[in-house]
Design a protein around this motif. Sequence first.
Motif, PDB file in Angstrom:
ATOM      1  N   ARG A 150       0.845  -1.198   0.000  1.00  0.00           N
ATOM      2  CA  ARG A 150       0.000   0.000   0.000  1.00  0.00           C
ATOM      3  C   ARG A 150       0.870   1.234   0.000  1.00  0.00           C
ATOM      4  O   ARG A 150       2.025   1.217   0.438  1.00  0.00           O
ATOM      5  CB  ARG A 150      -0.905   0.026   1.238  1.00  0.00           C
ATOM      6  N   LEU A 151       0.297   2.310  -0.517  1.00  0.00           N
ATOM      7  CA  LEU A 151       0.864   3.644  -0.354  1.00  0.00           C
ATOM      8  C   LEU A 151       0.116   4.258   0.814  1.00  0.00           C
ATOM      9  O   LEU A 151      -1.106   4.458   0.730  1.00  0.00           O
ATOM     10  CB  LEU A 151       0.655   4.470  -1.627  1.00  0.00           C
ATOM     11  N   PRO A 152       0.795   4.550   1.928  1.00  0.00           N
ATOM     12  CA  PRO A 152       0.079   4.997   3.132  1.00  0.00           C
ATOM     13  C   PRO A 152      -0.388   6.459   3.051  1.00  0.00           C
ATOM     14  O   PRO A 152      -0.008   7.292   3.866  1.00  0.00           O
ATOM     15  CB  PRO A 152       1.100   4.776   4.242  1.00  0.00           C
ATOM     16  N   LEU A 153      -1.198   6.738   2.047  1.00  0.00           N
ATOM     17  CA  LEU A 153      -1.845   8.042   1.905  1.00  0.00           C
ATOM     18  C   LEU A 153      -3.357   7.817   1.903  1.00  0.00           C
ATOM     19  O   LEU A 153      -3.953   7.500   0.869  1.00  0.00           O
ATOM     20  CB  LEU A 153      -1.411   8.733   0.608  1.00  0.00           C
ATOM     21  N   ARG A 175       2.103   8.135  11.397  1.00  0.00           N
ATOM     22  CA  ARG A 175       3.232   7.190  11.377  1.00  0.00           C
ATOM     23  C   ARG A 175       4.134   7.381  10.167  1.00  0.00           C
ATOM     24  O   ARG A 175       5.350   7.308  10.277  1.00  0.00           O
ATOM     25  CB  ARG A 175       2.723   5.748  11.399  1.00  0.00           C
ATOM     26  N   PHE A 176       3.529   7.631   8.993  1.00  0.00           N
ATOM     27  CA  PHE A 176       4.304   7.566   7.758  1.00  0.00           C
ATOM     28  C   PHE A 176       4.630   8.930   7.152  1.00  0.00           C
ATOM     29  O   PHE A 176       5.427   9.014   6.223  1.00  0.00           O
ATOM     30  CB  PHE A 176       3.547   6.724   6.728  1.00  0.00           C
ATOM     31  N   ASP A 205       7.143  13.245   2.573  1.00  0.00           N
ATOM     32  CA  ASP A 205       7.970  12.241   3.238  1.00  0.00           C
ATOM     33  C   ASP A 205       7.923  10.891   2.535  1.00  0.00           C
ATOM     34  O   ASP A 205       8.730  10.009   2.846  1.00  0.00           O
ATOM     35  CB  ASP A 205       7.492  12.066   4.685  1.00  0.00           C
ATOM     36  N   LEU A 206       6.987  10.715   1.601  1.00  0.00           N
ATOM     37  CA  LEU A 206       6.794   9.423   0.954  1.00  0.00           C
ATOM     38  C   LEU A 206       7.300   9.387  -0.482  1.00  0.00           C
ATOM     39  O   LEU A 206       7.477   8.319  -1.050  1.00  0.00           O
ATOM     40  CB  LEU A 206       5.299   9.061   0.966  1.00  0.00           C
ATOM     41  N   VAL A 207       7.519  10.560  -1.081  1.00  0.00           N
ATOM     42  CA  VAL A 207       7.963  10.622  -2.468  1.00  0.00           C
ATOM     43  C   VAL A 207       9.481  10.675  -2.506  1.00  0.00           C
ATOM     44  O   VAL A 207      10.103  11.542  -1.893  1.00  0.00           O
ATOM     45  CB  VAL A 207       7.371  11.864  -3.173  1.00  0.00           C
ATOM     46  N   THR A 208      10.079   9.758  -3.242  1.00  0.00           N
ATOM     47  CA  THR A 208      11.536   9.711  -3.352  1.00  0.00           C
ATOM     48  C   THR A 208      12.044  10.263  -4.675  1.00  0.00           C
ATOM     49  O   THR A 208      13.245  10.497  -4.820  1.00  0.00           O
ATOM     50  CB  THR A 208      12.043   8.276  -3.173  1.00  0.00           C
ATOM     51  N   GLY A 209      11.152  10.458  -5.642  1.00  0.00           N
ATOM     52  CA  GLY A 209      11.565  11.017  -6.929  1.00  0.00           C
ATOM     53  C   GLY A 209      10.354  11.378  -7.761  1.00  0.00           C
ATOM     54  O   GLY A 209       9.270  10.813  -7.579  1.00  0.00           O
ATOM     55  N   VAL A 210      10.515  12.328  -8.643  1.00  0.00           N
ATOM     56  CA  VAL A 210       9.435  12.738  -9.537  1.00  0.00           C
ATOM     57  C   VAL A 210       9.999  13.011 -10.930  1.00  0.00           C
ATOM     58  O   VAL A 210      11.190  13.298 -11.095  1.00  0.00           O
ATOM     59  CB  VAL A 210       8.712  14.020  -9.047  1.00  0.00           C
ATOM     60  N   GLN A 211       9.128  12.919 -11.919  1.00  0.00           N
ATOM     61  CA  GLN A 211       9.418  13.463 -13.240  1.00  0.00           C
ATOM     62  C   GLN A 211       8.456  14.613 -13.458  1.00  0.00           C
ATOM     63  O   GLN A 211       7.250  14.459 -13.253  1.00  0.00           O
ATOM     64  CB  GLN A 211       9.242  12.426 -14.346  1.00  0.00           C
ATOM     65  N   VAL A 212       8.988  15.745 -13.854  1.00  0.00           N
ATOM     66  CA  VAL A 212       8.197  16.969 -13.985  1.00  0.00           C
ATOM     67  C   VAL A 212       8.413  17.558 -15.376  1.00  0.00           C
ATOM     68  O   VAL A 212       9.546  17.613 -15.864  1.00  0.00           O
ATOM     69  CB  VAL A 212       8.601  18.002 -12.905  1.00  0.00           C
ATOM     70  N   ALA A 213       7.333  17.992 -15.999  1.00  0.00           N
ATOM     71  CA  ALA A 213       7.419  18.746 -17.248  1.00  0.00           C
ATOM     72  C   ALA A 213       7.492  20.232 -16.888  1.00  0.00           C
ATOM     73  O   ALA A 213       6.608  20.751 -16.198  1.00  0.00           O
ATOM     74  CB  ALA A 213       6.204  18.477 -18.125  1.00  0.00           C
ATOM     75  N   LEU A 214       8.556  20.893 -17.330  1.00  0.00           N
ATOM     76  CA  LEU A 214       8.775  22.292 -16.988  1.00  0.00           C
ATOM     77  C   LEU A 214       8.076  23.218 -17.980  1.00  0.00           C
ATOM     78  O   LEU A 214       7.585  22.787 -19.023  1.00  0.00           O
ATOM     79  CB  LEU A 214      10.272  22.588 -16.939  1.00  0.00           C
ATOM     80  N   ASP A 215       8.053  24.502 -17.670  1.00  0.00           N
ATOM     81  CA  ASP A 215       7.237  25.448 -18.426  1.00  0.00           C
ATOM     82  C   ASP A 215       7.636  25.537 -19.894  1.00  0.00           C
ATOM     83  O   ASP A 215       6.803  25.784 -20.757  1.00  0.00           O
ATOM     84  CB  ASP A 215       7.291  26.838 -17.782  1.00  0.00           C
ATOM     85  N   GLU A 216       8.917  25.295 -20.214  1.00  0.00           N
ATOM     86  CA  GLU A 216       9.352  25.429 -21.611  1.00  0.00           C
ATOM     87  C   GLU A 216       9.250  24.104 -22.365  1.00  0.00           C
ATOM     88  O   GLU A 216       9.553  24.031 -23.559  1.00  0.00           O
ATOM     89  CB  GLU A 216      10.784  25.976 -21.667  1.00  0.00           C
ATOM     90  N   GLY A 217       8.788  23.019 -21.672  1.00  0.00           N
ATOM     91  CA  GLY A 217       8.526  21.773 -22.363  1.00  0.00           C
ATOM     92  C   GLY A 217       9.570  20.701 -22.219  1.00  0.00           C
ATOM     93  O   GLY A 217       9.536  19.706 -22.941  1.00  0.00           O
ATOM     94  N   VAL A 267       7.319   6.434  -5.227  1.00  0.00           N
ATOM     95  CA  VAL A 267       6.828   6.558  -3.860  1.00  0.00           C
ATOM     96  C   VAL A 267       7.228   5.353  -3.029  1.00  0.00           C
ATOM     97  O   VAL A 267       7.440   4.249  -3.550  1.00  0.00           O
ATOM     98  CB  VAL A 267       5.293   6.713  -3.841  1.00  0.00           C
ATOM     99  N   ARG A 268       7.334   5.582  -1.749  1.00  0.00           N
ATOM    100  CA  ARG A 268       7.665   4.507  -0.803  1.00  0.00           C
ATOM    101  C   ARG A 268       6.407   3.722  -0.483  1.00  0.00           C
ATOM    102  O   ARG A 268       5.347   4.303  -0.194  1.00  0.00           O
ATOM    103  CB  ARG A 268       8.259   5.125   0.468  1.00  0.00           C
ATOM    104  N   LEU A 269       6.491   2.398  -0.530  1.00  0.00           N
ATOM    105  CA  LEU A 269       5.354   1.536  -0.227  1.00  0.00           C
ATOM    106  C   LEU A 269       5.554   0.844   1.118  1.00  0.00           C
ATOM    107  O   LEU A 269       6.682   0.735   1.603  1.00  0.00           O
ATOM    108  CB  LEU A 269       5.171   0.484  -1.321  1.00  0.00           C
ATOM    109  N   GLU A 270       4.454   0.378   1.674  1.00  0.00           N
ATOM    110  CA  GLU A 270       4.474  -0.348   2.930  1.00  0.00           C
ATOM    111  C   GLU A 270       3.660  -1.632   2.784  1.00  0.00           C
ATOM    112  O   GLU A 270       2.751  -1.705   1.956  1.00  0.00           O
ATOM    113  CB  GLU A 270       3.870   0.506   4.056  1.00  0.00           C
TER     114      GLU A 270
END
Length: 419
Positions: free
Chosen positions: A125-128, A152-153, A158-170, A200-203
Motif C-alpha cells: 500500500r501507499l500509506p496516503l 506514522r508515515f 515524506d513518501l515521495v523519493t523522486g518525480v518526473q516533472v514537465a517544466l514550463d518550456e517543455g 513513492v515509498r510503499l508499505e
Amino acid sequence: MSREAGLAVTVIEALAAACGPDHAWEAGPADTVDGVPVGWVAEPADADAVAAVLRFTATEGLSVLPTGAGTKLDWGAPPTHADVLLDVGRLTGVLAMEPDGHSATIAAGTSLRALRAALMKERRRLPLDVGSPGATLGGILATNEAGPLRHRFGAPRDLVTGVQVALDEGSLTRTVDGYDLARYVCGSYGTLGVITEATVRLEPLPAARAWVVRPVSTPREVQRLTEALVASPLEPAAIEADLPGAFAGTAPRPSELAALFEGDAAYVAHRAESAAKLLGGGATVESLPPAWWGRYPFGTDDVALKIWGRSSELFAVVYALRDAAGGPVPVRGSVGLGVAHVALPDTITPERLDGMLTAARTVLLARGGGGCTLLRAPLDLRELVETHGPEPLPATAARLKLALDPEDRLSPGRTSEPS
C-alpha cells in the motif's frame, strides 16, 4: 480571419497534434476553474505529450493549469487566468515496482482508488489515506494532501523519493541542481511544473487493524488524552479527533478521539486493549473506524480552513476559533501531529472570517509557530482575506519558482503551501 480567431485555430491544431483530435477542444461555459474561465482543454496521453503541449504554450506565451480528477481545484488561491487546462487523467498505471516491493513509480493521473486496487494484489500500500479518494496521485502530491496515516508515515513530502516533472518550456526533468525537486513539488499547487510520474515509498498491508474510540467533551480533554497516547509505548499508527460543533439548524454529534493500531493480530489486540485502559472514560475497541475517520469536516459548499502547529498548542487555536466565531465550529484532524481542518458555513461574513484567521494565526505565532490556511471559500470571501497569511513565500521556494517558471505561466496566481 482576425488575429484572435487565427490564434484559436493554431492552438487547437497544436493541442490536437500533441494529444490527439479527440483530446483537445476549445473550452465551453462549463470549463472554468474556481470561477476563472479557461480557453482550451488538453488531455495528453503520456509525459512526452505533456512536454509537447508545454513547448507550444511557451512559444505562444499561454498560461497552463494542470489538473487530474479536479477534486481540489478550488483549494487555495484561484488562478489569475488559465489559457490551457492540462488534464493528466490519461497518464495512468504502475510504471515500475522494485522487486522488494519497497517502492513503485506511478503515473500522475492514476487515481488513488485504482492505485490501491493495483497494490493490494501485491499485498502493498501507499500509506496516503486522504479525504478525497477519487483524487489522482499528481493532485495529492501537488496539494501535499495527507490523511490519518501521516501520524506514522508522514505527508506526501515524506513518501515521495523522486518525480518526473514537465517544466514550463517543455522539457522533462527529474532533478534541479541544489534542490530536492520531489519535496518542493509537493504542495506547489502546480506552480513549479506538471508532475507526470512519481516514485513513492510503499508499505506492507497490515495483517490486522483496530480502532480505540473514546467520547470526549472538550478540546482540552482531547489534548490531555492525545499527550498520554503519544507519551506511551503503544505506538498508534494514527490519532484523530472529531469535534463536530454545529452550524445553525443542525443537530450536534458527540465528540470523539480515536487511535488506530496496525500489525499482526496478537500485537494489535494487546496494544488496542492497553490503549482503551489508558484512555478510560468508556473507550472501546472497534474493528471498523468511526464513520468520520479519514473524512474532512467540511462539505462541498462550506468554507474550509487548515490549521497546523505544535500538537500541544493546537487546542489553544481551537478555543481561539471558537471565541472568534461566537461558538463551537467543526474541527477534525490528526491531533497527534497538530494538524486539523475546520468547517465554516458559506454564509460567514468577510469580517468574521478575517477575525477567525487573525485569531488563529496570532495564537500560533505566540505559541511556537504554525499556520492557518484558507483552503476553500467563495471567491467574494477569498478576495477580502489572506489565503495563507501575511508571510511571504520562503526564499528558497521563491528562487526555485523563478528558475523553473520565470514568466509565471504555470498556475499563475496560485501559491505553494507553506512547508
